[in-house]
Design an enzyme around this catalytic site. Structure first.
Site, PDB file in Angstrom:
ATOM      1  N   ASP A 161       0.828  -1.211   0.000  1.00  0.00           N
ATOM      2  CA  ASP A 161       0.000   0.000   0.000  1.00  0.00           C
ATOM      3  C   ASP A 161       0.867   1.267   0.000  1.00  0.00           C
ATOM      4  O   ASP A 161       2.100   1.188  -0.010  1.00  0.00           O
ATOM      5  CB  ASP A 161      -0.928  -0.072   1.235  1.00  0.00           C
ATOM      6  CG  ASP A 161      -2.298   0.530   0.979  1.00  0.00           C
ATOM      7  OD1 ASP A 161      -2.445   1.325   0.034  1.00  0.00           O
ATOM      8  OD2 ASP A 161      -3.222   0.207   1.759  1.00  0.00           O
ATOM      9  N   GLU A 194      -1.145   1.595  -5.177  1.00  0.00           N
ATOM     10  CA  GLU A 194      -0.705   2.989  -5.119  1.00  0.00           C
ATOM     11  C   GLU A 194      -1.804   3.911  -5.617  1.00  0.00           C
ATOM     12  O   GLU A 194      -1.627   5.122  -5.690  1.00  0.00           O
ATOM     13  CB  GLU A 194       0.619   3.061  -5.916  1.00  0.00           C
ATOM     14  CG  GLU A 194       1.295   4.362  -6.057  1.00  0.00           C
ATOM     15  CD  GLU A 194       0.746   5.157  -7.226  1.00  0.00           C
ATOM     16  OE1 GLU A 194       1.059   6.348  -7.302  1.00  0.00           O
ATOM     17  OE2 GLU A 194      -0.006   4.588  -8.046  1.00  0.00           O
ATOM     18  N   TRP A 195      -2.984   3.300  -5.931  1.00  0.00           N
ATOM     19  CA  TRP A 195      -4.220   4.016  -6.286  1.00  0.00           C
ATOM     20  C   TRP A 195      -4.139   4.790  -7.596  1.00  0.00           C
ATOM     21  O   TRP A 195      -4.979   5.646  -7.869  1.00  0.00           O
ATOM     22  CB  TRP A 195      -4.657   4.970  -5.157  1.00  0.00           C
ATOM     23  CG  TRP A 195      -4.456   4.419  -3.775  1.00  0.00           C
ATOM     24  CD1 TRP A 195      -4.846   3.181  -3.335  1.00  0.00           C
ATOM     25  CD2 TRP A 195      -3.806   5.048  -2.664  1.00  0.00           C
ATOM     26  NE1 TRP A 195      -4.490   3.008  -2.017  1.00  0.00           N
ATOM     27  CE2 TRP A 195      -3.850   4.142  -1.590  1.00  0.00           C
ATOM     28  CE3 TRP A 195      -3.205   6.297  -2.478  1.00  0.00           C
ATOM     29  CZ2 TRP A 195      -3.299   4.438  -0.339  1.00  0.00           C
ATOM     30  CZ3 TRP A 195      -2.669   6.594  -1.231  1.00  0.00           C
ATOM     31  CH2 TRP A 195      -2.720   5.672  -0.189  1.00  0.00           C
ATOM     32  N   GLY A 196      -3.109   4.536  -8.386  1.00  0.00           N
ATOM     33  CA  GLY A 196      -3.020   5.193  -9.692  1.00  0.00           C
ATOM     34  C   GLY A 196      -2.437   6.584  -9.662  1.00  0.00           C
ATOM     35  O   GLY A 196      -2.317   7.241 -10.703  1.00  0.00           O
ATOM     36  N   ASP A 216     -10.189   3.510  -3.384  1.00  0.00           N
ATOM     37  CA  ASP A 216     -10.886   2.287  -2.957  1.00  0.00           C
ATOM     38  C   ASP A 216     -12.288   2.175  -3.549  1.00  0.00           C
ATOM     39  O   ASP A 216     -12.986   3.171  -3.734  1.00  0.00           O
ATOM     40  CB  ASP A 216     -11.004   2.260  -1.432  1.00  0.00           C
ATOM     41  CG  ASP A 216      -9.657   2.054  -0.781  1.00  0.00           C
ATOM     42  OD1 ASP A 216      -8.635   1.990  -1.505  1.00  0.00           O
ATOM     43  OD2 ASP A 216      -9.617   1.964   0.454  1.00  0.00           O
TER      44      ASP A 216
HETATM   45  C1  GLA Z   1      -6.027   1.377   1.456  1.00  0.00           C
HETATM   46  C2  GLA Z   1      -6.161   0.365   0.324  1.00  0.00           C
HETATM   47  C3  GLA Z   1      -7.273  -0.618   0.666  1.00  0.00           C
HETATM   48  C4  GLA Z   1      -6.951  -1.317   1.973  1.00  0.00           C
HETATM   49  C5  GLA Z   1      -6.743  -0.297   3.082  1.00  0.00           C
HETATM   50  C6  GLA Z   1      -6.195  -0.932   4.349  1.00  0.00           C
HETATM   51  O1  GLA Z   1      -7.169   2.188   1.567  1.00  0.00           O
HETATM   52  O2  GLA Z   1      -6.429   1.021  -0.886  1.00  0.00           O
HETATM   53  O3  GLA Z   1      -7.442  -1.556  -0.370  1.00  0.00           O
HETATM   54  O4  GLA Z   1      -5.792  -2.106   1.800  1.00  0.00           O
HETATM   55  O5  GLA Z   1      -5.807   0.714   2.690  1.00  0.00           O
HETATM   56  O6  GLA Z   1      -6.011  -0.005   5.373  1.00  0.00           O
END
Ligand code: GLA
Length: 403
Positions: A161, A194-196, A216
């Site tokens: 993450d 890394e969410w892009g 998310d």
């Molecule tokens: C981030 C990630 C999620 C999850 C949470 C855990 O938000 O994007 O998929 O792993 O952390 O805290």
């Protein structure tokens, strides 16, 4: 004479080297390009976060592994059992990470052994920063030590993450952990989360096996999460992930996030759409529900082997939207052997008729092919140049066209 032969050979070699590369890459070339030769089809499994968040413990993981076997999910291809955030205890005096002794009293190695004994693989979670998103110790400054620990425990998959990373460079941070995993002596799938933000699809082909492309997922068809502004409803994730189709391929996938199927925020039709769209996008299929207590509707969606086969098709091309008119969409995914998967998707609140034509599919009407309805599980006849169906609100119809 020999000098002339040498010159001729050099000229031949030069000609070969400068010749245009072959159009199709061989499988071996694809494998060489991948970070570690793993995940040649999108990873499938279960991840604890969407349902259990920080309430995960060793009993939940054991029950889930058992249920993955008894429900038929393991045999349908779901392989990895991944504990997300909040399994960690403190680091010991030598800096080695330990498990939370209350939630995981038997320790991670024993749990990994149990998961392996059920014929499944085991995954775990960490973070490139000082702390995970749930506030547990992250791996920054401990990358090689943590990778070694995971290998000793028998970890097969790491989700990594991006919280508490400050001004760290994403490319450098992920490459470092990728190297640590390669050096650990164990084959470990590397799931980048890394969410892009730093557009990993542009640079991570040789780093990660999959990379999240968005924030998310929120368990809703189209409503925003009132509590988390970084979370997105299912259809918003689709719209962000779809344009990235050119960057996915064997060993390196666009990850549209874990599934919400069975978590209660969408209707059965919406969950069928969610599952179908993830398969069309060759996204990893990581179930995110309570497998040990799922109902029949959830089970029938997660275990739709016809749809799973589209996700897992070994050509590894991400499908894309080829036509859109308001709420009506047509999606196509090329398959190995020359076939196509076709999705008719109705985002609207009323039933709608949607038609996919030969032009959109790249299949002339004259081609001889069979059409299979992947939700009705029936062969519906020969290809005649178009497919048309009336689609329920927020629903899909999905077909495989192949000779
Ligand atoms: C981030 C990630 C999620 C999850 C949470 C855990 O938000 O994007 O998929 O792993 O952390 O805290």
């Amino acid at each position: 004479m020999s000098r002339i032969v040498n010159l001729m050979v050099s000229a031949a070699v030069a000609a070969t080297l400068t010749a245009a590369p072959a159009l199709a890459e061989t499988t071996q070339e694809v494998v060489n390009k991948a970070p570690n030769g793993l995940a040649l089809t999108p990873p499938m499994g279960w991840n604890s976060w969407n349902k259990f968040a920080c309430d995960v413990n060793e009993q939940t993981v054991r029950d889930t592994a058992d249920a993955m076997v008894s429900s038929g999910m393991r045999d349908a291809g779901y392989q990895y059992v991944v504990i997300d955030d909040c399994w960690h205890g403190p680091r010991d005096a030598n800096g080695f990470i330990t498990a939370d002794a209350k939630k995981f009293p038997s320790g991670i190695k024993v749990l990994a052994d149990y998961v392996h004994s059920r014929g499944l693989k085991f995954g775990i979670y960490s973070d490139a920063g000082r702390l995970t998103c749930g506030g547990r110790p992250g791996s920054q400054g401990h990358e090689y030590q943590d990778a070694l620990t995971y290998a000793r425990w028998g970890v097969d998959y790491l989700k990594y993450d991006w919280c508490s990373t400050g001004d760290r460079n994403a490319q450098e941070a992920y490459a470092l952990m990728a190297d640590a995993l390669r050096q650990s002596g164990r084959e470990i799938v590397f799931s980048m989360c890394e969410w892009g933000t730093a557009r990993p699809w542009l640079w991570a082909q040789n780093v990660g096996n999959l990379w999240r492309t968005t924030g998310d997922i929120f368990d809703s068809f189209s409503a925003k999460d009132p509590k988390r502004d970084w979370a997105h409803p299912m259809t918003a994730i689709v719209d962000m992930n779809e344009p990235l189709w050119p960057y996915a391929g064997p060993g390196h996938w666009n990850d549209a996030d874990m599934l919400e199927v069975g978590n209660g925020g969408m209707s059965p039709a919406e969950y069928r759409a969610h599952f179908s769209l993830w398969a069309m996008m060759a996204s990893p299929l990581m179930a995110g529900n309570d497998i040990a207590h799922m109902d029949e509707s959830t089970r029938s969606i997660l275990l739709n082997k016809d749809v799973i086969a589209i996700d897992q098709d070994k050509l590894g091309v991400q499908g894309r939207r080829v036509w859109k008119d308001g709420d009506r969409e047509v999606w196509v995914k090329p398959l190995s052997g020359g076939g196509r998967a076709v999705l008719l998707f109705n985002r609207g609140d009323a039933s709608a008729s949607i038609r996919a034509s030969a032009d959109e599919l790249g299949w002339p009407a004259s081609v001889r092919a069979n059409v299979r309805d992947l939700w009705a599980h029936r062969d519906v006849g020969r290809w005649t140049g178009s497919i048309e169906a009336t689609i329920e609100p927020h629903g899909v119809a999905m077909f495989r066209i192949a000779s």
